[in-house]
Write an enzyme that holds these catalytic residues in place. Structure first.
Site, PDB file in Angstrom:
ATOM      1  N   PRO A 113       0.795  -1.233   0.000  1.00  0.00           N
ATOM      2  CA  PRO A 113       0.000   0.000   0.000  1.00  0.00           C
ATOM      3  C   PRO A 113       0.826   1.280   0.000  1.00  0.00           C
ATOM      4  O   PRO A 113       1.828   1.394   0.705  1.00  0.00           O
ATOM      5  CB  PRO A 113      -0.823  -0.107   1.294  1.00  0.00           C
ATOM      6  CG  PRO A 113      -0.147  -1.127   2.120  1.00  0.00           C
ATOM      7  CD  PRO A 113       0.515  -2.078   1.163  1.00  0.00           C
ATOM      8  N   ASN A 114       0.340   2.208  -0.821  1.00  0.00           N
ATOM      9  CA  ASN A 114       0.880   3.577  -0.930  1.00  0.00           C
ATOM     10  C   ASN A 114       2.199   3.674  -1.671  1.00  0.00           C
ATOM     11  O   ASN A 114       2.693   4.775  -1.904  1.00  0.00           O
ATOM     12  CB  ASN A 114       1.004   4.240   0.461  1.00  0.00           C
ATOM     13  CG  ASN A 114      -0.339   4.353   1.148  1.00  0.00           C
ATOM     14  OD1 ASN A 114      -1.290   4.857   0.551  1.00  0.00           O
ATOM     15  ND2 ASN A 114      -0.450   3.862   2.368  1.00  0.00           N
ATOM     16  N   ARG A 171       5.180  12.532  -2.085  1.00  0.00           N
ATOM     17  CA  ARG A 171       5.415  13.052  -0.735  1.00  0.00           C
ATOM     18  C   ARG A 171       6.600  12.342  -0.094  1.00  0.00           C
ATOM     19  O   ARG A 171       7.030  11.305  -0.577  1.00  0.00           O
ATOM     20  CB  ARG A 171       4.188  12.795   0.151  1.00  0.00           C
ATOM     21  CG  ARG A 171       3.120  13.824  -0.020  1.00  0.00           C
ATOM     22  CD  ARG A 171       1.857  13.334   0.620  1.00  0.00           C
ATOM     23  NE  ARG A 171       0.740  14.092   0.106  1.00  0.00           N
ATOM     24  CZ  ARG A 171       0.093  15.023   0.789  1.00  0.00           C
ATOM     25  NH1 ARG A 171       0.463  15.297   2.009  1.00  0.00           N
ATOM     26  NH2 ARG A 171      -0.901  15.678   0.253  1.00  0.00           N
ATOM     27  N   TYR A 217      11.588   8.474   0.999  1.00  0.00           N
ATOM     28  CA  TYR A 217      11.386   7.497  -0.080  1.00  0.00           C
ATOM     29  C   TYR A 217      11.964   7.920  -1.432  1.00  0.00           C
ATOM     30  O   TYR A 217      11.853   7.176  -2.398  1.00  0.00           O
ATOM     31  CB  TYR A 217       9.886   7.210  -0.238  1.00  0.00           C
ATOM     32  CG  TYR A 217       9.268   6.664   1.031  1.00  0.00           C
ATOM     33  CD1 TYR A 217       9.733   5.480   1.596  1.00  0.00           C
ATOM     34  CD2 TYR A 217       8.242   7.341   1.676  1.00  0.00           C
ATOM     35  CE1 TYR A 217       9.188   4.979   2.770  1.00  0.00           C
ATOM     36  CE2 TYR A 217       7.674   6.844   2.849  1.00  0.00           C
ATOM     37  CZ  TYR A 217       8.161   5.671   3.388  1.00  0.00           C
ATOM     38  OH  TYR A 217       7.622   5.171   4.545  1.00  0.00           O
ATOM     39  N   ASN A 235       7.928  -5.993  -1.130  1.00  0.00           N
ATOM     40  CA  ASN A 235       7.932  -4.861  -0.198  1.00  0.00           C
ATOM     41  C   ASN A 235       6.474  -4.696   0.235  1.00  0.00           C
ATOM     42  O   ASN A 235       5.686  -4.054  -0.463  1.00  0.00           O
ATOM     43  CB  ASN A 235       8.443  -3.587  -0.870  1.00  0.00           C
ATOM     44  CG  ASN A 235       8.437  -2.411   0.102  1.00  0.00           C
ATOM     45  OD1 ASN A 235       7.897  -2.497   1.209  1.00  0.00           O
ATOM     46  ND2 ASN A 235       9.032  -1.304  -0.319  1.00  0.00           N
ATOM     47  N   ALA A 243       3.335  -0.938   4.612  1.00  0.00           N
ATOM     48  CA  ALA A 243       2.856  -0.927   6.007  1.00  0.00           C
ATOM     49  C   ALA A 243       2.389  -2.312   6.467  1.00  0.00           C
ATOM     50  O   ALA A 243       2.442  -2.615   7.670  1.00  0.00           O
ATOM     51  CB  ALA A 243       1.733   0.085   6.161  1.00  0.00           C
ATOM     52  N   HIS A 276       4.443  -4.716   8.876  1.00  0.00           N
ATOM     53  CA  HIS A 276       4.454  -4.646  10.335  1.00  0.00           C
ATOM     54  C   HIS A 276       3.170  -5.154  10.981  1.00  0.00           C
ATOM     55  O   HIS A 276       3.041  -5.122  12.203  1.00  0.00           O
ATOM     56  CB  HIS A 276       4.711  -3.194  10.760  1.00  0.00           C
ATOM     57  CG  HIS A 276       5.714  -2.481   9.893  1.00  0.00           C
ATOM     58  ND1 HIS A 276       7.038  -2.877   9.811  1.00  0.00           N
ATOM     59  CD2 HIS A 276       5.593  -1.442   9.020  1.00  0.00           C
ATOM     60  CE1 HIS A 276       7.674  -2.092   8.955  1.00  0.00           C
ATOM     61  NE2 HIS A 276       6.820  -1.214   8.460  1.00  0.00           N
ATOM     62  N   ASP A 311       1.767 -15.832   6.303  1.00  0.00           N
ATOM     63  CA  ASP A 311       1.264 -17.196   6.103  1.00  0.00           C
ATOM     64  C   ASP A 311       1.203 -17.567   4.623  1.00  0.00           C
ATOM     65  O   ASP A 311       1.494 -18.707   4.248  1.00  0.00           O
ATOM     66  CB  ASP A 311      -0.126 -17.348   6.734  1.00  0.00           C
ATOM     67  CG  ASP A 311      -0.065 -17.410   8.257  1.00  0.00           C
ATOM     68  OD1 ASP A 311       1.031 -17.600   8.812  1.00  0.00           O
ATOM     69  OD2 ASP A 311      -1.127 -17.256   8.893  1.00  0.00           O
ATOM     70  N   GLU A 354      12.775  -9.872   0.957  1.00  0.00           N
ATOM     71  CA  GLU A 354      12.098  -8.661   1.444  1.00  0.00           C
ATOM     72  C   GLU A 354      12.914  -7.421   1.063  1.00  0.00           C
ATOM     73  O   GLU A 354      14.136  -7.436   1.194  1.00  0.00           O
ATOM     74  CB  GLU A 354      11.977  -8.745   2.972  1.00  0.00           C
ATOM     75  CG  GLU A 354      11.367  -7.532   3.624  1.00  0.00           C
ATOM     76  CD  GLU A 354      11.405  -7.643   5.169  1.00  0.00           C
ATOM     77  OE1 GLU A 354      12.280  -8.343   5.715  1.00  0.00           O
ATOM     78  OE2 GLU A 354      10.543  -7.010   5.799  1.00  0.00           O
ATOM     79  N   HIS A 403      12.885  -3.031   1.465  1.00  0.00           N
ATOM     80  CA  HIS A 403      12.304  -1.762   1.918  1.00  0.00           C
ATOM     81  C   HIS A 403      13.158  -0.621   1.415  1.00  0.00           C
ATOM     82  O   HIS A 403      14.393  -0.675   1.542  1.00  0.00           O
ATOM     83  CB  HIS A 403      12.203  -1.708   3.445  1.00  0.00           C
ATOM     84  CG  HIS A 403      11.236  -2.708   3.976  1.00  0.00           C
ATOM     85  ND1 HIS A 403       9.881  -2.541   3.867  1.00  0.00           N
ATOM     86  CD2 HIS A 403      11.432  -3.909   4.550  1.00  0.00           C
ATOM     87  CE1 HIS A 403       9.286  -3.599   4.369  1.00  0.00           C
ATOM     88  NE2 HIS A 403      10.202  -4.450   4.781  1.00  0.00           N
ATOM     89  N   ARG A 448      13.905   3.703  12.083  1.00  0.00           N
ATOM     90  CA  ARG A 448      12.777   4.640  12.099  1.00  0.00           C
ATOM     91  C   ARG A 448      11.954   4.415  13.380  1.00  0.00           C
ATOM     92  O   ARG A 448      12.498   4.040  14.407  1.00  0.00           O
ATOM     93  CB  ARG A 448      11.953   4.456  10.810  1.00  0.00           C
ATOM     94  CG  ARG A 448      12.767   4.803   9.556  1.00  0.00           C
ATOM     95  CD  ARG A 448      11.950   4.653   8.293  1.00  0.00           C
ATOM     96  NE  ARG A 448      10.811   5.564   8.287  1.00  0.00           N
ATOM     97  CZ  ARG A 448       9.800   5.495   7.408  1.00  0.00           C
ATOM     98  NH1 ARG A 448       9.819   4.572   6.452  1.00  0.00           N
ATOM     99  NH2 ARG A 448       8.803   6.344   7.469  1.00  0.00           N
TER     100      ARG A 448
HETATM  101  O1  CA2 Z   1      10.642   1.689   3.311  1.00  0.00           O
HETATM  102  C1  CA2 Z   1       9.769   1.021   2.761  1.00  0.00           C
HETATM  103  O2  CA2 Z   1       9.889   0.557   1.638  1.00  0.00           O
HETATM  104  C2  CA2 Z   1       8.432   0.821   3.473  1.00  0.00           C
HETATM  105  O3  CA2 Z   1       7.974  -0.483   3.169  1.00  0.00           O
HETATM  106  C3  CA2 Z   1       7.498   1.872   2.914  1.00  0.00           C
HETATM  107  C4  CA2 Z   1       6.128   1.891   3.606  1.00  0.00           C
HETATM  108  C5  CA2 Z   1       6.289   1.928   5.123  1.00  0.00           C
HETATM  109  O4  CA2 Z   1       5.020   1.806   5.740  1.00  0.00           O
HETATM  110  C6  CA2 Z   1       7.211   0.832   5.632  1.00  0.00           C
HETATM  111  O5  CA2 Z   1       7.337   0.961   7.039  1.00  0.00           O
HETATM  112  C7  CA2 Z   1       8.555   0.920   4.987  1.00  0.00           C
HETATM  113  C8  CA2 Z   1       5.326   3.096   3.168  1.00  0.00           C
HETATM  114  C9  CA2 Z   1       5.171   3.233   1.689  1.00  0.00           C
HETATM  115  C10 CA2 Z   1       4.422   4.489   1.429  1.00  0.00           C
HETATM  116  O6  CA2 Z   1       5.174   5.284   0.556  1.00  0.00           O
HETATM  117  C11 CA2 Z   1       4.768   6.576   0.416  1.00  0.00           C
HETATM  118  C12 CA2 Z   1       5.366   7.243  -0.600  1.00  0.00           C
HETATM  119  C13 CA2 Z   1       5.037   8.562  -0.823  1.00  0.00           C
HETATM  120  C14 CA2 Z   1       4.107   9.186  -0.036  1.00  0.00           C
HETATM  121  C15 CA2 Z   1       3.507   8.502   1.002  1.00  0.00           C
HETATM  122  C16 CA2 Z   1       3.845   7.185   1.214  1.00  0.00           C
END
Ligand code: CA2
Length: 143
Positions: free
Chosen positions: A9-10, A17, A22, A73, A76, A79, A86, A97, A99, A106
């Protein structure tokens, strides 16, 4: 060799952002980077992104017998999702994996990775390069 790359997701919001965490590049740029990296390694690759936990579980299950390995990847869901853990354990394909950020430096809630328990290795905090390293790992692992 066929590799499935799953992003959770996201990740589709990349570049819009939080560039300090990221990076500035978009999800489309990430897909292009993964495709080029796979081609250089003579791997077939499919990129899948979903904001829905069940859709990711379905995709992992459907990978059985079709793909040789998985790069994931789970974003969220890393976690929180025992369902993704599973599913990865259930199909038993070699999984890696990735990230973009370093989840270990973090917030404390990001230090737990359920999906990581089903993965052979994790690449964190390397940005896009983590996906290339994951593909390189699977190429060696499957050869
Ligand atoms: O560091 C990573 O790749 C994460 O998997 C990214 C996830 C985060 O919840 C993990 O803890 C670590 C979040 C991805 C969301 O990416 C965004 C990108 C731009 C704007 C908002 C979110």
């Amino acid at each position: 060799m066929k590799i499935l790359v799953i992003n959770g997701p996201n990740i589709n919001l990349l570049g819009l952002r939080e560039p300090a965490i990221y990076g500035k590049k978009s999800y489309a740029a990430l897909v292009e980077y993964i495709q080029k990296s796979a081609a250089a390694l003579e791997l077939e690759v499919e990129c899948f992104q979903s904001n829905h936990e069940g859709a990711i579980v379905d995709k992992i299950q459907a990978a059985y017998g079709v793909f040789d390995g998985i790069v994931i990847n789970p974003a969220a869901y890393t976690h929180t999702s025992i369902a993704i853990l599973d599913a990865l354990k259930g199909i038993g394909l070699p999984a890696v994996e990735v990230h973009l950020s370093d989840i270990n430096t973090r917030e404390s809630f990001r230090r737990i990775s359920y999906a990581g328990l089903a993965c052979e290795i994790s690449y964190v905090g390397l940005g896009f390069e983590g996906y290339k390293k994951a593909l390189q790992y699977l190429k060696k692992r499957l050869s």
